[in-house]
Scaffold this motif. Structure first.
Motif, short mmCIF file in Angstrom:
data_model
loop_
_atom_site.label_atom_id
_atom_site.label_comp_id
_atom_site.label_asym_id
_atom_site.label_seq_id
_atom_site.Cartn_x
_atom_site.Cartn_y
_atom_site.Cartn_z
N HIS A 35 56.09 70.66 33.18
CA HIS A 35 55.92 70.02 31.88
C HIS A 35 54.63 70.45 31.18
N ASN B 102 52.16 64.50 28.80
CA ASN B 102 51.89 65.21 30.06
C ASN B 102 50.40 65.30 30.41
N TYR C 93 56.83 59.76 34.11
CA TYR C 93 57.52 59.83 32.82
C TYR C 93 58.98 59.43 33.00
N CYS D 166 62.87 60.10 32.50
CA CYS D 166 63.77 61.25 32.40
C CYS D 166 65.19 60.77 32.09
N TYR D 167 65.85 61.41 31.17
CA TYR D 167 67.22 61.08 30.78
C TYR D 167 67.37 59.64 30.34
N TYR E 135 62.60 57.01 36.13
CA TYR E 135 61.19 57.40 36.14
C TYR E 135 60.94 58.40 37.27
N MET E 136 60.06 59.36 36.99
CA MET E 136 59.70 60.38 37.98
C MET E 136 58.22 60.21 38.31
#
Length: 216
Positions: A63, A72, A85, A87-88, A92-93
DNA sequence: TCGCGGATGAACT
DNA sequence: GTTCATCCGCGAG
């Protein structure tokens, strides 16, 4: 041994900062076998990290590749800070920044072997077998109630979410291509504990024949 | 088991 | 308007 480790079968100790590698690949391997601890209002959940992915400096899949943005910026913090963050729109990641301050790179935590607070994780994640509970980065974050509030933490020193060690050695580290990405998809930068039953990814990716094994 | 399609929301161009 | 490092349910084998 940290006072925060009460309740675990094996005590979890804090890791001194000078023992944490400031190199993305080395950190991705270092994190395998370490324990991710989540503390919510005095109750603790914890799991062993069994799978990671490296996102390198100047890596099109990272990222940070196009420079720093509001989202980021944590990737550019000194190694050992969290980058979280969404995602989709659904998952969360959790990543750990992995280079010197100013260099954007990180390690994605992809799967845990649940060790403690399993019932609470099941409540958070909608209930499932321990082998499925924190399998995949989205489920990992869900099981431990991790979200954007945990972005930018000093992950080895924070109280509510931190990484420590119980001294367990990793017998064998294997590697494969990274999962789910569209750019630089051929790089073999996914690392995992060989033979773990808590891995994400297809069975084929996790077989020793497909995954080259290297000493830990 | 495996592969596919849809849900989902925030950041970025 | 496009992108995205995912998950879940479904149907075929």
């Amino acid at each position: 041994v940290s006072a925060d480790s009460r309740g675990l079968k094996k005590p979890v100790a804090r890791i001194p900062r000078d023992r944490v590698p400031a190199d993305t690949v080395r950190l991705a391997r270092f994190l395998l076998g370490k324990v991710l601890v989540r503390e919510i209002r005095g109750s603790m959940s914890a799991g062993r990290i069994v799978e990671t992915e490296a996102y390198l400096p100047n890596d099109p899949a990272c990222h940070a590749y196009r420079g720093m943005t509001p989202r980021n910026r944590s990737l550019f913090l000194e190694h050992g800070h969290s980058y979280v963050y969404l995602c989709y729109g659904t998952s969360y990641m959790l990543n750990v920044s992995s280079e010197a301050a100013g260099i954007g790179a990180g390690v994605l935590l992809r799967a845990l072997e649940p060790l403690h607070g399993i019932e609470q994780m099941q409540r958070n994640a909608g209930g499932s077998k321990p082998t499925h509970l924190a399998r995949g980065p989205g489920r990992l974050a869900s099981a431990l109630k991790i979200d954007r509030r945990h972005d930018g933490l000093d992950i080895f020193r924070a109280e509510e979410l931190w990484i420590g060690t119980d001294g367990r050695k990793v017998p064998k580290v294997a590697q494969s291509v990274r999962i789910g990405i569209t750019k630089a998809a051929d790089e073999r930068l996914r690392y995992f504990i060989a033979g773990s039953r808590h891995l994400s990814g297809s069975a084929k990716l996790n077989t020793p024949e497909e995954a080259s094994c290297t000493p830990p």
